[in-house]
Design a protein around this motif. Sequence first.
Motif, PDB file in Angstrom:
ATOM      1  N   PHE A 183       3.327 -20.543 -13.350  1.00  0.00           N
ATOM      2  CA  PHE A 183       2.979 -21.190 -12.091  1.00  0.00           C
ATOM      3  C   PHE A 183       3.711 -22.523 -11.955  1.00  0.00           C
ATOM      4  O   PHE A 183       4.274 -22.848 -10.914  1.00  0.00           O
ATOM      5  CB  PHE A 183       1.467 -21.395 -12.044  1.00  0.00           C
ATOM      6  N   LYS A 186       7.818 -21.737 -11.870  1.00  0.00           N
ATOM      7  CA  LYS A 186       8.469 -20.814 -10.942  1.00  0.00           C
ATOM      8  C   LYS A 186       8.085 -20.992  -9.474  1.00  0.00           C
ATOM      9  O   LYS A 186       8.792 -20.521  -8.602  1.00  0.00           O
ATOM     10  CB  LYS A 186       8.124 -19.358 -11.340  1.00  0.00           C
ATOM     11  N   THR A 187       6.968 -21.605  -9.192  1.00  0.00           N
ATOM     12  CA  THR A 187       6.536 -21.616  -7.794  1.00  0.00           C
ATOM     13  C   THR A 187       6.813 -22.954  -7.123  1.00  0.00           C
ATOM     14  O   THR A 187       7.051 -23.968  -7.779  1.00  0.00           O
ATOM     15  CB  THR A 187       5.026 -21.333  -7.664  1.00  0.00           C
ATOM     16  N   LYS A 188       6.759 -22.889  -5.811  1.00  0.00           N
ATOM     17  CA  LYS A 188       6.945 -24.082  -4.995  1.00  0.00           C
ATOM     18  C   LYS A 188       5.887 -25.139  -5.320  1.00  0.00           C
ATOM     19  O   LYS A 188       6.190 -26.315  -5.490  1.00  0.00           O
ATOM     20  CB  LYS A 188       6.857 -23.652  -3.530  1.00  0.00           C
ATOM     21  N   VAL A 189       4.642 -24.689  -5.427  1.00  0.00           N
ATOM     22  CA  VAL A 189       3.560 -25.623  -5.727  1.00  0.00           C
ATOM     23  C   VAL A 189       3.748 -26.225  -7.122  1.00  0.00           C
ATOM     24  O   VAL A 189       3.537 -27.411  -7.335  1.00  0.00           O
ATOM     25  CB  VAL A 189       2.187 -24.927  -5.624  1.00  0.00           C
ATOM     26  N   ARG A 191       6.577 -26.722  -8.625  1.00  0.00           N
ATOM     27  CA  ARG A 191       7.638 -27.719  -8.531  1.00  0.00           C
ATOM     28  C   ARG A 191       7.090 -29.011  -7.924  1.00  0.00           C
ATOM     29  O   ARG A 191       7.401 -30.111  -8.380  1.00  0.00           O
ATOM     30  CB  ARG A 191       8.785 -27.160  -7.680  1.00  0.00           C
ATOM     31  N   ALA A 192       6.232 -28.863  -6.922  1.00  0.00           N
ATOM     32  CA  ALA A 192       5.629 -30.035  -6.304  1.00  0.00           C
ATOM     33  C   ALA A 192       4.756 -30.785  -7.309  1.00  0.00           C
ATOM     34  O   ALA A 192       4.773 -32.020  -7.354  1.00  0.00           O
ATOM     35  CB  ALA A 192       4.810 -29.628  -5.085  1.00  0.00           C
ATOM     36  N   ARG A 194       5.157 -30.919 -10.536  1.00  0.00           N
ATOM     37  CA  ARG A 194       6.019 -31.664 -11.468  1.00  0.00           C
ATOM     38  C   ARG A 194       6.629 -32.878 -10.776  1.00  0.00           C
ATOM     39  O   ARG A 194       6.798 -33.939 -11.379  1.00  0.00           O
ATOM     40  CB  ARG A 194       7.127 -30.757 -12.015  1.00  0.00           C
ATOM     41  N   ALA A 195       6.935 -32.712  -9.494  1.00  0.00           N
ATOM     42  CA  ALA A 195       7.502 -33.827  -8.744  1.00  0.00           C
ATOM     43  C   ALA A 195       6.501 -34.980  -8.671  1.00  0.00           C
ATOM     44  O   ALA A 195       6.839 -36.137  -8.927  1.00  0.00           O
ATOM     45  CB  ALA A 195       7.900 -33.373  -7.339  1.00  0.00           C
ATOM     46  N   ILE A 208       5.848 -33.867   0.255  1.00  0.00           N
ATOM     47  CA  ILE A 208       4.758 -33.342  -0.561  1.00  0.00           C
ATOM     48  C   ILE A 208       3.510 -34.191  -0.321  1.00  0.00           C
ATOM     49  O   ILE A 208       3.578 -35.410  -0.405  1.00  0.00           O
ATOM     50  CB  ILE A 208       5.124 -33.373  -2.060  1.00  0.00           C
TER      51      ILE A 208
ATOM     52  N   TYR B  90       4.300 -37.757   4.222  1.00  0.00           N
ATOM     53  CA  TYR B  90       4.765 -36.371   4.060  1.00  0.00           C
ATOM     54  C   TYR B  90       4.831 -35.646   5.397  1.00  0.00           C
ATOM     55  O   TYR B  90       5.632 -34.741   5.590  1.00  0.00           O
ATOM     56  CB  TYR B  90       3.895 -35.620   3.047  1.00  0.00           C
ATOM     57  N   PHE B 107      13.065 -37.581  -9.572  1.00  0.00           N
ATOM     58  CA  PHE B 107      12.164 -36.925 -10.506  1.00  0.00           C
ATOM     59  C   PHE B 107      12.897 -36.856 -11.835  1.00  0.00           C
ATOM     60  O   PHE B 107      13.699 -35.969 -12.074  1.00  0.00           O
ATOM     61  CB  PHE B 107      11.775 -35.553  -9.980  1.00  0.00           C
ATOM     62  N   MET B 110      13.417 -33.825 -14.174  1.00  0.00           N
ATOM     63  CA  MET B 110      14.085 -32.621 -13.683  1.00  0.00           C
ATOM     64  C   MET B 110      15.605 -32.790 -13.711  1.00  0.00           C
ATOM     65  O   MET B 110      16.117 -33.891 -13.751  1.00  0.00           O
ATOM     66  CB  MET B 110      13.660 -32.341 -12.240  1.00  0.00           C
ATOM     67  N   THR B 118      13.972 -29.878  -4.611  1.00  0.00           N
ATOM     68  CA  THR B 118      12.716 -30.408  -4.062  1.00  0.00           C
ATOM     69  C   THR B 118      12.896 -30.803  -2.595  1.00  0.00           C
ATOM     70  O   THR B 118      11.937 -30.812  -1.834  1.00  0.00           O
ATOM     71  CB  THR B 118      12.192 -31.644  -4.835  1.00  0.00           C
ATOM     72  N   GLN B 121      11.680 -28.202  -0.383  1.00  0.00           N
ATOM     73  CA  GLN B 121      10.262 -27.905  -0.575  1.00  0.00           C
ATOM     74  C   GLN B 121       9.575 -27.415   0.699  1.00  0.00           C
ATOM     75  O   GLN B 121       8.866 -26.424   0.692  1.00  0.00           O
ATOM     76  CB  GLN B 121       9.579 -29.193  -1.073  1.00  0.00           C
ATOM     77  N   LEU B 124      10.430 -23.734   1.909  1.00  0.00           N
ATOM     78  CA  LEU B 124      10.009 -22.555   1.163  1.00  0.00           C
ATOM     79  C   LEU B 124       8.646 -22.121   1.695  1.00  0.00           C
ATOM     80  O   LEU B 124       7.669 -22.840   1.586  1.00  0.00           O
ATOM     81  CB  LEU B 124       9.911 -22.858  -0.331  1.00  0.00           C
ATOM     82  N   PHE B 128       2.869 -18.010  -3.025  1.00  0.00           N
ATOM     83  CA  PHE B 128       3.181 -18.323  -4.418  1.00  0.00           C
ATOM     84  C   PHE B 128       3.096 -17.105  -5.342  1.00  0.00           C
ATOM     85  O   PHE B 128       3.731 -17.061  -6.376  1.00  0.00           O
ATOM     86  CB  PHE B 128       2.311 -19.472  -4.932  1.00  0.00           C
ATOM     87  N   GLN B 131       6.422 -15.768  -5.360  1.00  0.00           N
ATOM     88  CA  GLN B 131       7.290 -16.651  -6.142  1.00  0.00           C
ATOM     89  C   GLN B 131       7.080 -16.437  -7.635  1.00  0.00           C
ATOM     90  O   GLN B 131       8.014 -16.458  -8.425  1.00  0.00           O
ATOM     91  CB  GLN B 131       7.012 -18.109  -5.781  1.00  0.00           C
ATOM     92  N   LEU B 132       5.809 -16.212  -8.012  1.00  0.00           N
ATOM     93  CA  LEU B 132       5.469 -16.017  -9.406  1.00  0.00           C
ATOM     94  C   LEU B 132       6.151 -14.767  -9.953  1.00  0.00           C
ATOM     95  O   LEU B 132       6.641 -14.734 -11.061  1.00  0.00           O
ATOM     96  CB  LEU B 132       3.951 -15.871  -9.526  1.00  0.00           C
ATOM     97  N   ARG B 134       8.822 -13.411  -8.662  1.00  0.00           N
ATOM     98  CA  ARG B 134      10.280 -13.482  -8.514  1.00  0.00           C
ATOM     99  C   ARG B 134      10.873 -12.199  -7.953  1.00  0.00           C
ATOM    100  O   ARG B 134      11.901 -11.714  -8.436  1.00  0.00           O
ATOM    101  CB  ARG B 134      10.974 -13.758  -9.850  1.00  0.00           C
TER     102      ARG B 134
END
Lengths: 319, 271
Positions: A183, A186-189, A191-192, A194-195, A208, B90, B107, B110, B118, B121, B124, B128, B131-132, B134
């Motif tokens: 999660f 790999k996912t957009k959320v 990544r957010a 971690r950001a 975000i 945002y 960041f 990264m 990002t 972001q 996208l 999810f 996305q998980l 793939r």
Amino acid sequence: MDGLIYSILGDPFVQMWQMPDFFIQVIWEGFVSGILYALIALGFVLIFKASGIFNFAQGIMVVFSGLTLVGLHALGVPAFVALLMTIVVMYGLAFGIERLVLRNLVNQPDIILFMATIGLTNILIGGGQWIFGSETKSMITTELLIPTGSSVWEPGGGLVIFQHIDIAAAVIAALLIVSLALFFSKTKVGRALRAVADDHQASLSVGISLNQIWVITWFAAGIVALVAGIMWGARSDVSFSLQIIALKALPVLVLGGFTSVPGAIVGGLIIGVGEKLFEIYWGPLLGSGVEGWFAYVIALVFLLFRPQGLFGEKIIERV
Amino acid sequence: MKDTKESFVTEDGRHIGSVIMEMRNITLRFGGVVAITNASFDIREGEIRAIIGPNGAGKSSMLNVINGFYHPQEGEIWFRGKKRPSLRPYEIAEQGIARTFQNIALFKGMTTVENVMTGRQLMLKKNFLWQLLRIGPALDEEVVHRRRCEEIIDFLEIQAIRNSPVGSLPYGLQKRVELARALAMEPKLLLLDEPMAGMNVEEKEDMSRFILDVNDQYGTTIALIEHDMSVVMDLADRVVVLDYGKMLADGTPDEVQKNQAVIDAYLGVEH
């Protein structure tokens, strides 16, 4: 003197060698409690990474989620419906914490937020006792279809017992950890998340919403707490004293690093296996009860020589 | 020239569009301190608009107002023909305003590519769960956006560091990654807070070239804060001058340079 040295450096290993089945049993027991420590530590890491808050309430969240599940079931709700409802309650809790606590304390020093989580702990203890009562309850293990038997393995005439519930705990924890890792990466959320962990201003500038991310993080920590609550509850019972095990997560975090998910897992396993081995093989030398303090001594050693933990980010302060 | 609402072509052949953002009588206070007093100016589509002024003039505050970090006590902000309500940063990013920061806000954990991603972001959209796994639409989506990011990375000549963690990069390159991230948002308005601060001459020349290229090739409207006057005079179509939170002048670089109030503010004047 020679006798002492032998009993420290010789005898324990001779015992391990002579009774390998018992040694495997000890390792397994340590491994299972290690995985459960890791689960609790993971809850801390999630929140610490995303918001820099050390969430003192993680331990009570474990108890609270367990009590909610058992309490709902006691009202006659079927087990899996109760599980779903508990997940909803944990979401509500995350949402409420963000709205009522975090949002109002934005940009406050970390210590203020830490104090707020202590307040939260007391609210959850008080509220939990008010709603569910303070007596010990047993987890609805069979209702949730968690196996309760045991298997015996006999390597070369020895005897190793695997409780099915321990196997289930290990498998479920592993699944949870893998799905969280996926999660995050790999996912957009993810990544957010971690950001936000890296830089709040920059996150806002790419669109975000911090509030949304905080709700998600606390919800994820709530889910981890629920799983930990179910598994610990199934092995012992669900009671408020369970939150003490959250204190065991502290040495795990010191060992693994406060910001590292793999660190929480490896740290949990080292502490779990280490304290069991030490208790069994070296414990008699010091009288028993070694399990109670071993983890903290390890943490102390780490604080002296590697304060950022095994996997944590190196602490660099510019002066 | 300030009064014309239509687009026009400047003497050196640059196409300037109609007004995209208008600040009307903005006043910003922090407690008793007044950071910006009654400032009004506009930004036109396709132009490079500079905001200059001595230290503490309120330039960064102005950028923070535009991007929603600060909310002015008085005044109105009009964006793309509509009065903008008080929005969170945002939400303003969603409206198409991107920015970079004076002190670099990347960041750090990264890589360059991840940082630039990002910026996508908000684009996208897939669930999810897709996305998980793939697979299917989520993968297609990821590929499309990834390709776009790689183009931007090529454009800003940072291919060589695309997989390096940005925390370890030299300052000048970090500034460029930050610009790439902002560009990945495909903004309607790009805000640059001192894009050349702390750079050597060579890096400044590179960055100036990139800013002009971005404006030229993508047609991005840019508002920037800069201290280096020669850079501002080279890049900007129009310049706003602030001093102690008040507007001193607004006009082309030539007009501003000849303005007595501006000269006094920069060189000091005997009282």
